[in-house]
Design a protein around this motif. Structure first.
Motif, PDB file in Angstrom:
ATOM      1  N   THR A   1       0.853  -1.198   0.000  1.00  0.00           N
ATOM      2  CA  THR A   1       0.000   0.000   0.000  1.00  0.00           C
ATOM      3  C   THR A   1       0.883   1.241   0.000  1.00  0.00           C
ATOM      4  OG1 THR A   1      -1.580  -1.244   1.346  1.00  0.00           O
ATOM      5  CG2 THR A   1      -1.922   1.134   1.183  1.00  0.00           C
ATOM      6  N   ALA A   2       1.789   1.275   0.978  1.00  0.00           N
ATOM      7  CA  ALA A   2       2.657   2.443   1.144  1.00  0.00           C
ATOM      8  C   ALA A   2       3.510   2.666  -0.098  1.00  0.00           C
ATOM      9  CB  ALA A   2       3.558   2.228   2.355  1.00  0.00           C
ATOM     10  N   LEU A   3       4.086   1.576  -0.615  1.00  0.00           N
ATOM     11  CA  LEU A   3       5.079   1.741  -1.683  1.00  0.00           C
ATOM     12  C   LEU A   3       4.431   2.132  -3.007  1.00  0.00           C
ATOM     13  CD1 LEU A   3       7.363  -1.199  -0.589  1.00  0.00           C
ATOM     14  CD2 LEU A   3       7.883   1.251  -0.427  1.00  0.00           C
ATOM     15  N   ASN A   4       3.223   1.618  -3.266  1.00  0.00           N
ATOM     16  CA  ASN A   4       2.569   2.053  -4.513  1.00  0.00           C
ATOM     17  C   ASN A   4       2.068   3.490  -4.373  1.00  0.00           C
ATOM     18  OD1 ASN A   4       1.949   1.595  -7.201  1.00  0.00           O
ATOM     19  ND2 ASN A   4      -0.165   1.017  -6.732  1.00  0.00           N
TER      20      ASN A   4
ATOM     21  N   MET B   1      -3.698  -1.481  -5.243  1.00  0.00           N
ATOM     22  CA  MET B   1      -4.708  -0.556  -5.765  1.00  0.00           C
ATOM     23  C   MET B   1      -4.950   0.582  -4.768  1.00  0.00           C
ATOM     24  SD  MET B   1      -6.236  -0.657  -8.556  1.00  0.00           S
ATOM     25  CE  MET B   1      -7.642  -0.638  -9.572  1.00  0.00           C
ATOM     26  N   MET B   2      -5.038   0.233  -3.483  1.00  0.00           N
ATOM     27  CA  MET B   2      -5.289   1.263  -2.460  1.00  0.00           C
ATOM     28  C   MET B   2      -4.154   2.287  -2.424  1.00  0.00           C
ATOM     29  SD  MET B   2      -7.309   2.507  -0.174  1.00  0.00           S
ATOM     30  CE  MET B   2      -8.482   1.363   0.562  1.00  0.00           C
ATOM     31  N   GLY B   3      -2.928   1.832  -2.675  1.00  0.00           N
ATOM     32  CA  GLY B   3      -1.806   2.776  -2.713  1.00  0.00           C
ATOM     33  C   GLY B   3      -2.051   3.843  -3.761  1.00  0.00           C
TER      34      GLY B   3
ATOM     35  N   PRO C   1      -6.322  -6.988 -10.765  1.00  0.00           N
ATOM     36  CA  PRO C   1      -5.193  -7.792 -11.257  1.00  0.00           C
ATOM     37  C   PRO C   1      -4.433  -7.110 -12.389  1.00  0.00           C
ATOM     38  CG  PRO C   1      -7.153  -9.163 -11.014  1.00  0.00           C
ATOM     39  CD  PRO C   1      -7.596  -7.732 -10.828  1.00  0.00           C
ATOM     40  N   ASP C   2      -5.162  -6.493 -13.321  1.00  0.00           N
ATOM     41  CA  ASP C   2      -4.456  -5.858 -14.451  1.00  0.00           C
ATOM     42  C   ASP C   2      -3.616  -4.671 -13.989  1.00  0.00           C
ATOM     43  OD1 ASP C   2      -5.168  -7.624 -16.372  1.00  0.00           O
ATOM     44  OD2 ASP C   2      -6.895  -6.483 -17.082  1.00  0.00           O
ATOM     45  N   HIS C   3      -4.086  -3.981 -12.954  1.00  0.00           N
ATOM     46  CA  HIS C   3      -3.274  -2.869 -12.422  1.00  0.00           C
ATOM     47  C   HIS C   3      -1.932  -3.416 -11.931  1.00  0.00           C
ATOM     48  CE1 HIS C   3      -1.930   0.736 -10.512  1.00  0.00           C
ATOM     49  NE2 HIS C   3      -1.977   0.202  -9.304  1.00  0.00           N
ATOM     50  N   VAL C   4      -1.982  -4.536 -11.192  1.00  0.00           N
ATOM     51  CA  VAL C   4      -0.737  -5.119 -10.661  1.00  0.00           C
ATOM     52  C   VAL C   4       0.168  -5.577 -11.809  1.00  0.00           C
ATOM     53  CG1 VAL C   4       0.201  -7.087  -9.368  1.00  0.00           C
ATOM     54  CG2 VAL C   4      -1.789  -5.851  -8.487  1.00  0.00           C
TER      55      VAL C   4
END
Ligand SMILES: Cc1cc2nc3c(=O)[nH]c(=O)nc-3n(C[C@H](O)[C@H](O)[C@H](O)COP(=O)(O)OP(=O)(O)OC[C@H]3O[C@@H](n4cnc5c(N)ncnc54)[C@H](O)[C@@H]3O)c2cc1C
Length: 432
Positions: free
Chosen positions: A44-47, A379-381, A110-113
């Motif tokens: 979360t933090a890193l994204n 995604m939350m990041g 998933p596609d975002h990742v």
């Protein structure tokens, strides 16, 4: 077997043995100022840091231990649709406009990742071969079919599997059928976390490890974070501590219950065994209250997860029932050696949804993924970063809410232990 041996849920993880090396980081030394300070260095933090840094925002991440020390470096690494609620449940809870934005977020997780991995060339063994959910009894099949119909209305094609299809895709005949989610997959979670940190640093973020934040105060210029080795002043703080949330922010920990999940990983399986156990290299989860989850790593080790005891250090006997459950699904693994044992904290919320919570002006928390944080934490990041970049945008991808506290939170360990027994009984009765 030496029963007194304790297993460190971080050090004894398979991921520690096979991860891409971390980028160099140091503890905070002295006083710094950033636009945004982020507490925790998981996904979360890193994204969030990566997104903010790419938009020219100065950002400093402070992590109590090492990169990925929390759930991000220990997880099963399965990348799934982002939320546990169905599309109709999301519409019912949030109304059509916000509900549909959330459904979009869930489908695109998933596609975002996988596109982040591609865009930044993150070295983390990504595999996007789909996710199978196995129905334990035939009464679950109509529910899975209805869920596929719901997703189809939003342009997301999930495949309903009959018993033969399920057996063909997974190699086990223990299930009655299931659901196939083609866009899902898996990755090496510690590598992914470290590589996201590398990308964030490359875009200008500062990351301090071995730097627990011990105090947080509002002052005339924003917020001041205190640590043993220095301070960080900033306008905005993001709290991304998930299942490792302590008492830094009053009342936050009471909005989460950290349950434990444990994992084992085998020796690399022979080619013959691999033809009969998840031959398509899909990730696999069964549809129970207490789920079993399976995947391969890049070297052909099968990794399997289950619920764990309510403590952070594990003993070899904690894994006995997990190994028995594996053999029930794949009896051909009878003589397989289990080389790695580990686990960590999964943050559960009352609503079973994550939360984006504005605790005070300039102080925001994003967490509570209920076991789906590899995708949804990532995604939350991004959502947290956009929340800061576009503060007046009322139509964000995720609603800002005040999550409910758990009553009698201080007794949560006993409560979870009882709930696990209750769920195990329900699972047993349902399978009769
Ligand atoms: C065993 C296990 C298996 C899992 N399997 C899956 C899976 O297959 N798929 C899936 O989607 N999800 C899975 N999850 C959940 C997923 O890993 C998490 O939801 C996700 O990694 C959470 O990321 P995060 O960045 O929010 O938090 P974390 O990665 O937990 O990071 C929080 C960080 O905050 C730091 N911190 C806490 N307090 C402070 C402080 N005061 N100062 C500085 N730093 C602090 C901690 O040290 C920690 O590193 C699993 C979790 C576990 C434990």
């Amino acid at each position: 077997m030496n029963k007194s041996y304790t297993i460190d849920g971080s050090r004894d993880a398979l991921w520690m043995a096979t991860a891409t090396g971390p980028p160099p980081t140091t503890p905070l030394d002295g006083d710094q100022r950033f636009d945004v300070a982020i507490i925790g260095a998981g996904l979360t933090a890193l994204n969030a840091a990566l997104h903010l840094a790419r938009h020219g925002v100065s950002v400093g991440v402070l992590e109590a231990a090492g990169l990925g020390f929390g759930a991000s470096g220990r997880s099963g690494g399965q990348v799934n649709l982002g939320l546990n609620l169905s599309p109709s449940q999301l519409i019912e809870k949030f109304g059509p406009a916000q509900g549909e934005r959330l459904i979009d977020t869930v489908i695109n997780t998933p596609d975002h990742v996988f596109s982040l991995i591609k865009e930044h060339a993150l070295q983390c063994d990504p595999v996007q071969n789909g996710w199978v959910q196995g129905a334990v009894h035939s009464r679950q099949l109509p529910l899975q079919s209805a869920l596929a119909d719901e997703y189809a209305r939003y342009g997301c094609a999930l495949e309903v599997l009959n018993k033969d299809d399920l057996t063909q895709r997974t190699g086990t005949n223990r299930y009655q059928g299931g659901l196939f989610v083609p866009m899902a997959g898996s990755l090496q979670p510690l590598s992914y976390t470290r590589e996201l940190a590398r990308a964030a640093i490359a875009h200008g973020a500062a990351i301090y490890t071995q730097t627990p934040v011990t105090g947080l105060h509002k002052n005339d210029t924003g917020w001041l974070l205190k640590t043993a080795t220095g301070t960080v002043g900033c306008e905005h703080v993001l709290v991304c501590t998930n299942g490792y949330t302590g008492n830094l922010v009053s009342g936050l920990a009471q909005r989460l219950v950290p349950v434990r999940s444990i994992l084992i990983a085998s020796e690399p399986l022979s080619d013959n065994l691999r033809k009969t156990v998840l031959p398509d290299q899909v990730t696999f989860v069964d549809k129970r209250n207490l789920i079993l989850y399976f995947r391969y790593d890049r070297d052909g080790r099968i990794c399997v997860g289950d619920h764990g005891p309510m403590r952070d250090e594990f003993r070899l006997e904690d894994y006995t029932s997990l190994k028995r459950r594996v053999l029930d699904v794949f009896p051909q693994l009878e003589s397989t050696r289990w080389d790695y044992h580990w686990g960590g904290r999964v943050a559960m919320t009352k609503s079973t949804l994550p939360f984006l919570y504005e605790i005070a002006p300039g102080l925001t928390a994003g967490m509570g993924y209920n076991g789906r944080g590899v995708g949804m934490g990532t995604m939350m990041g991004k959502i947290l970063a956009e929340h800061i970049l576009h503060p007046t945008d009322q139509a964000g991808a995720f609603p800002v809410t005040e999550p409910k506290k758990f009553a009698l939170h201080k007794f949560h360990s006993a409560g979870v232990t009882m709930a696990v027994k209750w769920y195990a009984l329900q699972d047993h009765l349902a399978s009769l």
